[in-house]
Design an enzyme around this catalytic site. Sequence first.
Site, PDB file in Angstrom:
ATOM      1  N   SER A 144       4.997   8.462  -4.424  1.00  0.00           N
ATOM      2  CA  SER A 144       6.396   8.616  -4.853  1.00  0.00           C
ATOM      3  C   SER A 144       6.578  10.075  -5.238  1.00  0.00           C
ATOM      4  O   SER A 144       5.590  10.784  -5.479  1.00  0.00           O
ATOM      5  CB  SER A 144       6.638   7.723  -6.074  1.00  0.00           C
ATOM      6  N   TYR A 157       3.894   4.341 -14.019  1.00  0.00           N
ATOM      7  CA  TYR A 157       4.258   4.562 -12.615  1.00  0.00           C
ATOM      8  C   TYR A 157       3.787   5.950 -12.157  1.00  0.00           C
ATOM      9  O   TYR A 157       3.135   6.082 -11.119  1.00  0.00           O
ATOM     10  CB  TYR A 157       5.777   4.422 -12.455  1.00  0.00           C
TER      11      TYR A 157
HETATM   12  P1  NAD Z   1      10.538  -3.311  -2.817  1.00  0.00           P
HETATM   13  O1  NAD Z   1      10.535  -3.936  -4.173  1.00  0.00           O
HETATM   14  O2  NAD Z   1      11.705  -3.511  -1.916  1.00  0.00           O
HETATM   15  O3  NAD Z   1       9.203  -3.685  -2.026  1.00  0.00           O
HETATM   16  C1  NAD Z   1       7.957  -3.753  -2.650  1.00  0.00           C
HETATM   17  C2  NAD Z   1       7.232  -4.991  -2.161  1.00  0.00           C
HETATM   18  O4  NAD Z   1       5.934  -5.028  -2.771  1.00  0.00           O
HETATM   19  C3  NAD Z   1       7.953  -6.304  -2.563  1.00  0.00           C
HETATM   20  O5  NAD Z   1       8.179  -7.105  -1.442  1.00  0.00           O
HETATM   21  C4  NAD Z   1       6.999  -6.951  -3.555  1.00  0.00           C
HETATM   22  O6  NAD Z   1       7.011  -8.370  -3.496  1.00  0.00           O
HETATM   23  C5  NAD Z   1       5.660  -6.380  -3.096  1.00  0.00           C
HETATM   24  N1  NAD Z   1       4.650  -6.503  -4.139  1.00  0.00           N
HETATM   25  C6  NAD Z   1       4.765  -6.250  -5.466  1.00  0.00           C
HETATM   26  N2  NAD Z   1       3.626  -6.542  -6.099  1.00  0.00           N
HETATM   27  C7  NAD Z   1       2.758  -6.984  -5.161  1.00  0.00           C
HETATM   28  C8  NAD Z   1       1.421  -7.454  -5.197  1.00  0.00           C
HETATM   29  N3  NAD Z   1       0.720  -7.519  -6.343  1.00  0.00           N
HETATM   30  N4  NAD Z   1       0.833  -7.820  -4.033  1.00  0.00           N
HETATM   31  C9  NAD Z   1       1.529  -7.767  -2.877  1.00  0.00           C
HETATM   32  N5  NAD Z   1       2.791  -7.353  -2.777  1.00  0.00           N
HETATM   33  C10 NAD Z   1       3.403  -6.964  -3.911  1.00  0.00           C
HETATM   34  O7  NAD Z   1      10.366  -1.756  -3.111  1.00  0.00           O
HETATM   35  P2  NAD Z   1      10.207  -0.505  -2.121  1.00  0.00           P
HETATM   36  O8  NAD Z   1      11.125   0.525  -2.642  1.00  0.00           O
HETATM   37  O9  NAD Z   1      10.248  -0.870  -0.707  1.00  0.00           O
HETATM   38  O10 NAD Z   1       8.728  -0.051  -2.555  1.00  0.00           O
HETATM   39  C11 NAD Z   1       7.695   0.192  -1.611  1.00  0.00           C
HETATM   40  C12 NAD Z   1       6.827   1.311  -2.157  1.00  0.00           C
HETATM   41  O11 NAD Z   1       7.613   2.503  -2.213  1.00  0.00           O
HETATM   42  C13 NAD Z   1       6.310   1.083  -3.571  1.00  0.00           C
HETATM   43  O12 NAD Z   1       4.956   1.515  -3.651  1.00  0.00           O
HETATM   44  C14 NAD Z   1       7.201   1.975  -4.423  1.00  0.00           C
HETATM   45  O13 NAD Z   1       6.570   2.405  -5.604  1.00  0.00           O
HETATM   46  C15 NAD Z   1       7.434   3.122  -3.466  1.00  0.00           C
HETATM   47  N6  NAD Z   1       8.608   3.944  -3.763  1.00  0.00           N
HETATM   48  C16 NAD Z   1       9.865   3.423  -3.750  1.00  0.00           C
HETATM   49  C17 NAD Z   1      10.959   4.252  -4.035  1.00  0.00           C
HETATM   50  C18 NAD Z   1      12.386   3.744  -4.047  1.00  0.00           C
HETATM   51  O14 NAD Z   1      13.288   4.479  -4.477  1.00  0.00           O
HETATM   52  N7  NAD Z   1      12.666   2.556  -3.564  1.00  0.00           N
HETATM   53  C19 NAD Z   1      10.742   5.602  -4.348  1.00  0.00           C
HETATM   54  C20 NAD Z   1       9.439   6.091  -4.343  1.00  0.00           C
HETATM   55  C21 NAD Z   1       8.375   5.255  -4.041  1.00  0.00           C
END
Ligand code: NAD
Length: 258
Positions: A144, A157
């Site tokens: 991130s 985080y």
């Molecule tokens: P999201 O919540 O849409 O998707 C994350 C997925 O991970 C979900 O489907 C959830 O069920 C799954 N998950 C959570 N805990 C889990 C576990 N213990 N085992 C298996 N699956 C699990 O969020 P996203 O934004 O698509 O996030 C994806 C990645 O991107 C994450 O690592 C997040 O930290 C990172 N990220 C997101 C953003 C943002 O703005 N959305 C920004 C920077 C980084």
Amino acid sequence: MSIDFEGKVAVVTGAGSGIGREAARAFAARGAHVYGADVNDRGLAETQALITNAGGRANIAHLDVADEAAVAAFIARIAEESGRLDIAFNNAGITGGAHRIEDYPTSDFDNVVRINLRSVFLGMKYELPLMRKSGGGAICNTASVAALTGPGAMCAYAASKHGVHGLTRVAAMENAAHGIRVNTLAPGWTETPMVVANSAQNPAFAALARAAIPAKRGAQPIEIAEAAVWLCSAQASYVMGQMLVVDGGMTIGGFEPS
Ligand code: NAD
């Protein structure tokens, strides 16, 4: 030359939603046989349907990415069914609560580190040997912009995401000579369903956040997913141990001239 994953097997964690879902679709659209994993079974089934309806190949697995026995069994299943692993997008993650360090519940800190960091260690621990047997491969781990910054109230985080890049660099060093490239993807503010729902509830905050991004908008999940696809493709064959920041300019620093 367009990106082609025909004949390749790809793991995508967090494939039930957001960035992981779009990445699973994008890998499959280039011909990869995708193994999507998540704890969200409904989301996973939807992702699988999106892929198969478009003519792609996808298997799904209920998986807690921080559970070592479950991760080991998941990769063993792929070895048994497909005999190889070429790509892994270790992407599942959670944000955790928002508290100052002195108020951050220790159990919440442990949980965020478990799901965001231990998971990436475990993923690579079991993916790497199968990739080596397959003759090489590529891994992309999701961090991130919080791996580069110190967002107040998000100590767990930020610490976990800084850690993801540390793990990535070690894995890249250990495997560069074995045909396996490992890189980090650092998304900025991405309009996944949860972010969109939160923005609808707090439009003033969302407007402020967008205004602070040089691009004046959040990313669509597919814009992040495409960066993961590129990092795992032959087109990125000399990119190793790097963090690709995809954030609409959020971490450029400096100021726009008035
Ligand atoms: P999201 O919540 O849409 O998707 C994350 C997925 O991970 C979900 O489907 C959830 O069920 C799954 N998950 C959570 N805990 C889990 C576990 N213990 N085992 C298996 N699956 C699990 O969020 P996203 O934004 O698509 O996030 C994806 C990645 O991107 C994450 O690592 C997040 O930290 C990172 N990220 C997101 C953003 C943002 O703005 N959305 C920004 C920077 C980084």
